[in-house]
Scaffold this active site. Structure first.
Site, PDB file in Angstrom:
ATOM      1  N   LYS A  46      -8.173  -3.198 -11.080  1.00  0.00           N
ATOM      2  CA  LYS A  46      -6.929  -3.118 -10.294  1.00  0.00           C
ATOM      3  C   LYS A  46      -6.031  -2.001 -10.822  1.00  0.00           C
ATOM      4  O   LYS A  46      -6.282  -1.482 -11.924  1.00  0.00           O
ATOM      5  CB  LYS A  46      -6.220  -4.465 -10.350  1.00  0.00           C
ATOM      6  CG  LYS A  46      -5.883  -4.908 -11.760  1.00  0.00           C
ATOM      7  CD  LYS A  46      -5.677  -6.404 -11.851  1.00  0.00           C
ATOM      8  CE  LYS A  46      -5.282  -6.782 -13.268  1.00  0.00           C
ATOM      9  NZ  LYS A  46      -5.280  -8.226 -13.486  1.00  0.00           N
ATOM     10  N   ARG A 140       1.058 -19.090 -11.571  1.00  0.00           N
ATOM     11  CA  ARG A 140       1.256 -17.799 -10.926  1.00  0.00           C
ATOM     12  C   ARG A 140       0.470 -17.811  -9.623  1.00  0.00           C
ATOM     13  O   ARG A 140       0.991 -18.104  -8.576  1.00  0.00           O
ATOM     14  CB  ARG A 140       0.758 -16.726 -11.912  1.00  0.00           C
ATOM     15  CG  ARG A 140       1.266 -15.370 -11.677  1.00  0.00           C
ATOM     16  CD  ARG A 140       0.770 -14.419 -12.724  1.00  0.00           C
ATOM     17  NE  ARG A 140      -0.686 -14.235 -12.693  1.00  0.00           N
ATOM     18  CZ  ARG A 140      -1.335 -13.305 -13.363  1.00  0.00           C
ATOM     19  NH1 ARG A 140      -0.683 -12.472 -14.155  1.00  0.00           N
ATOM     20  NH2 ARG A 140      -2.639 -13.186 -13.280  1.00  0.00           N
ATOM     21  N   TYR A 256      18.776  16.628 -23.284  1.00  0.00           N
ATOM     22  CA  TYR A 256      19.885  15.927 -22.642  1.00  0.00           C
ATOM     23  C   TYR A 256      20.725  15.186 -23.670  1.00  0.00           C
ATOM     24  O   TYR A 256      20.204  14.520 -24.552  1.00  0.00           O
ATOM     25  CB  TYR A 256      19.363  14.947 -21.594  1.00  0.00           C
ATOM     26  CG  TYR A 256      18.864  15.640 -20.351  1.00  0.00           C
ATOM     27  CD1 TYR A 256      19.736  16.399 -19.564  1.00  0.00           C
ATOM     28  CD2 TYR A 256      17.534  15.559 -19.965  1.00  0.00           C
ATOM     29  CE1 TYR A 256      19.287  17.048 -18.418  1.00  0.00           C
ATOM     30  CE2 TYR A 256      17.083  16.200 -18.826  1.00  0.00           C
ATOM     31  CZ  TYR A 256      17.962  16.944 -18.055  1.00  0.00           C
ATOM     32  OH  TYR A 256      17.519  17.581 -16.942  1.00  0.00           O
ATOM     33  N   MET A 304      12.069  14.567 -17.835  1.00  0.00           N
ATOM     34  CA  MET A 304      11.126  14.211 -16.777  1.00  0.00           C
ATOM     35  C   MET A 304       9.809  14.984 -16.914  1.00  0.00           C
ATOM     36  O   MET A 304       8.729  14.429 -16.734  1.00  0.00           O
ATOM     37  CB  MET A 304      11.754  14.499 -15.404  1.00  0.00           C
ATOM     38  CG  MET A 304      10.908  13.998 -14.247  1.00  0.00           C
ATOM     39  SD  MET A 304      11.621  14.407 -12.638  1.00  0.00           S
ATOM     40  CE  MET A 304      13.078  13.386 -12.615  1.00  0.00           C
TER      41      MET A 304
HETATM   42  C1  LIG Z   1      -5.858  -8.475 -14.723  1.00  0.00           C
HETATM   43  C2  LIG Z   1      -6.726  -9.663 -14.782  1.00  0.00           C
HETATM   44  C3  LIG Z   1      -7.798  -9.723 -15.678  1.00  0.00           C
HETATM   45  C4  LIG Z   1      -8.000  -8.694 -16.772  1.00  0.00           C
HETATM   46  O1  LIG Z   1      -7.098  -8.976 -17.817  1.00  0.00           O
HETATM   47  P1  LIG Z   1      -7.010  -8.110 -19.158  1.00  0.00           P
HETATM   48  O2  LIG Z   1      -6.011  -8.828 -19.978  1.00  0.00           O
HETATM   49  O3  LIG Z   1      -6.542  -6.753 -18.758  1.00  0.00           O
HETATM   50  O4  LIG Z   1      -8.361  -8.071 -19.759  1.00  0.00           O
HETATM   51  C5  LIG Z   1      -8.668 -10.794 -15.578  1.00  0.00           C
HETATM   52  N1  LIG Z   1      -8.459 -11.776 -14.676  1.00  0.00           N
HETATM   53  C6  LIG Z   1      -7.419 -11.766 -13.820  1.00  0.00           C
HETATM   54  C7  LIG Z   1      -7.247 -12.877 -12.862  1.00  0.00           C
HETATM   55  C8  LIG Z   1      -6.505 -10.723 -13.844  1.00  0.00           C
HETATM   56  O5  LIG Z   1      -5.458 -10.728 -13.016  1.00  0.00           O
END
Ligand SMILES: *Cc1c(COP(=O)(O)O)cnc(C)c1O
Length: 355
Positions: A46, A140, A256, A304
């Site tokens: 992701k 969640r 800055y 930036m």
């Molecule tokens: C993001 C995620 C993972 C991976 O987690 P890490 O801590 O990055 O290894 C695994 N399972 C779910 C459901 C996630 O949302």
């Protein structure tokens, strides 16, 4: 008008760069797969592979042997489907709307069902193989254990029945509590495979591995728990170009708000990386860039597009030279108090030059 690819190839090389060490990425996946024992490792890809780029990371993970991929939403799933078969993709958010359920059904990409509402949407869209998320305490996403025997859930054709650890990076009572509740829930729902561990969960040992593990952070070089130190390799390397060098007099202020003031004459360099590239302001204090092993401390605020460094230890540095930007995630997180996850996912598109 957008320049086309041919136009871009005539551009001069850019002034900063992220390099993804694909061999290290493969080694990390293989290490996590080995640490998962009889279970196989999948991959959380992701957020564009945590900021490192799907187009380079996913084919690399496929080459290493990875066959199960997890994304957050349907946009990410569509992008991923250019690289792997739809049934290898799991969408963690699941189908929230009928349109999403229809898209899943038509594409063959597998939804993770998180609620009774989602279960009904999926069945209404035609159903078929899906995954199930059981919420064992992170509160969640996922079905509550008390809802697991609902007829809408019983009607599903579940491949992976999974849960997610809330505090696997810590040694509290929470991990064992979630493990016990997960095991209990598995008895109440028909499924083929079981999956609980993220990166930190893999380091908790075989009890947490089940059939399939879901590492993310550790694939990309993050050290989610001390057990992973020395086993996980750095994957992301960043370099940036010296745009200008200059001499300061005592009393001259840098950047800055003039936060750094020279107490004596000194030579400094202006470097082409800033917070818009993901090198956050929090990375400034106490941090140093490297030139051929020599430490060049940062001066003043991160801008930036630029930072300024002290060239005292490398007077030979000239405009057009390249410096290494420190990106050991454990050290960078300690130095900045920003989590390793955030340090990766904020890396800017400007740093990527391979696509
Ligand atoms: C993001 C995620 C993972 C991976 O987690 P890490 O801590 O990055 O290894 C695994 N399972 C779910 C459901 C996630 O949302």
């Amino acid at each position: 008008m957008q320049p086309d690819k041919a136009d871009r190839s005539s551009l001069p090389p850019s002034s900063n760069e992220l390099r993804v060490d694909t061999e290290a990425l493969k080694d990390n996946w293989r290490m996590l797969d080995r640490m998962s024992g009889d279970a196989g490792a999948g991959a959380a890809v992701k957020a564009d592979c945590y900021g490192l780029g799907v187009s380079i990371c996913v084919p690399t993970l496929v080459e290493a042997g990875c066959r199960n991929f997890f994304v957050a939403n349907w946009d990410e799933a569509e992008e991923l489907s250019h690289y792997v078969a739809p049934e290898q993709i799991a969408v963690l958010q699941g189908p929230v709307t009928p349109q999403e359920a229809d898209f899943a059904k038509a594409s063959g990409i597998l939804p993770v069902i998180n609620s009774i509402h989602q279960a009904k949407l999926w069945t209404k869209a035609g159903g078929g193989t899906c995954h199930l998320m059981i919420d064992t305490g992170i509160n969640r996403l996922g079905i509550a254990p008390s809802d697991i025997s609902d007829p809408a859930i019983a009607a599903l054709d579940i491949d992976v029945a999974m849960s997610h650890l809330a505090s696997a990076d810590e040694d509290g009572p929470m991990n064992a509590r979630q493990l016990a509740l997960y095991r209990e829930c598995l008895g109440s729902v028909r499924h083929k495979r079981e999956s609980l561990a993220n990166s930190a969960g893999i380091a908790l040992g075989m009890d947490y591995a089940f059939d399939l593990t879901r590492p993310g952070l550790a694939l990309y070089g993050g050290i989610a728990r001390p057990e992973l130190e020395g086993r996980i390799k750095q994957v992301a390397y960043i370099k940036a170009c010296v745009l200008q060098t200059r001499s300061l007099k005592a009393g001259d202020a840098v950047g800055y708000n003039g936060e750094f003031v020279a107490s004596e004459p000194m030579r400094v360099g202006t470097i082409s990386i800033g917070y818009a590239d993901g090198f956050l302001r929090a990375r400034g204090p106490g941090e140093a860039f490297m030139f051929e092993g020599k430490r060049l401390p940062l001066l003043g605020k991160v801008s930036m597009d630029m930072v300024v460094v002290d060239l005292a230890h490398a007077p030979e540095v000239k405009e057009g030279d390249w410096l290494d930007v420190p990106f050991d995630l454990l050290n960078a997180a300690r130095q900045s108090s920003v989590s390793q996850y955030e340090l990766l996912t904020v890396l800017g598109r400007r740093l990527r030059h391979w696509s």
